[in-house]
Enzyme design. Structure first.
Site, short mmCIF file in Angstrom:
data_model
loop_
_atom_site.label_atom_id
_atom_site.label_comp_id
_atom_site.label_asym_id
_atom_site.label_seq_id
_atom_site.Cartn_x
_atom_site.Cartn_y
_atom_site.Cartn_z
CB THR A 52 1.83 3.04 -2.37
OG1 THR A 52 1.30 1.89 -1.71
CG2 THR A 52 0.69 3.98 -2.77
CB THR A 54 5.87 0.13 1.93
OG1 THR A 54 6.87 1.10 2.21
CG2 THR A 54 5.96 -1.01 2.93
CB CYS A 55 1.52 -1.23 -0.95
SG CYS A 55 0.96 -0.10 0.34
CB SER A 56 4.39 -2.06 -5.17
OG SER A 56 3.14 -1.56 -5.56
#
Length: 172
Positions: A52, A54-56
């Protein structure tokens, strides 16, 4: 809901192991949380999902970058926990180059996340029940710091905040 001073919930998390060794076979391996945290300091961060935005782009890369500093501050292991299966977490870890820096821990059925009380309902978006974005410094299975993000935010669960907290808490 999980809070500072609580022991992490009992249960299991899985990690996709790329190279056999240390009693771990190639592929998904399941670990008991209580056993895995015993006598260790863990910088745990949880997020809504693998691959996803922001996560990545921010969350995982920040912990990979700060891994040496976190270890120097006294952190034994860094865990990324997400409600994804071990195969997805393994693929994401390869893409994010986490090997040797961050353990990509799968909570495939969301049982650990549900036990923490830090769930995020994304059913309406077609993503099911996921984890809120948070971080925690865990010492011998006990939560020493907990940073839960407001919905849609990425301000307090980042690696820099965790590094600052690890230095403060572990220096005592």
């Amino acid at each position: 809901m999980l809070k500072v001073g609580d022991r992490l919930p009992a249960g299991k998390l899985s990690e996709y192991i790329e190279v056999e060794g240390n009693g771990c076979s190639l592929g998904p391996n399941t670990f008991d949380i209580a056993e895995l945290t015993k006598g260790k300091t863990i910088a745990l961060f949880a997020l809504p999902g693998a691959f996803t935005p922001t996560c990545s782009a921010q969350h995982v890369p920040g912990y990979v970058k700060q891994a040496p500093a976190l270890r120097a501050a006294g952190v034994d292991e860094i865990w990324c926990v997400s409600v994804n299966d071990a195969f997805v977490m393994g693929a994401w870890g390869r893409e994010q180059k986490t090997q040797g820096a961050v353990c990509m821990m799968a909570d495939g059925s969301g049982t650990f996340t549900q036990a923490t009380g830090l769930t995020l309902d994304l059913v309406a978006a077609g993503l099911g029940l996921r984890s809120q974005r948070y971080s925690a410094l865990v010492v011998d299975g006990v939560v020493r710091t907990l940073n839960v993000e407001a919905p849609g935010k990425f301000e307090v669960s980042d690696a820099d905040t965790m590094l600052k907290q690890a230095r403060e808490v572990l220096a005592r």
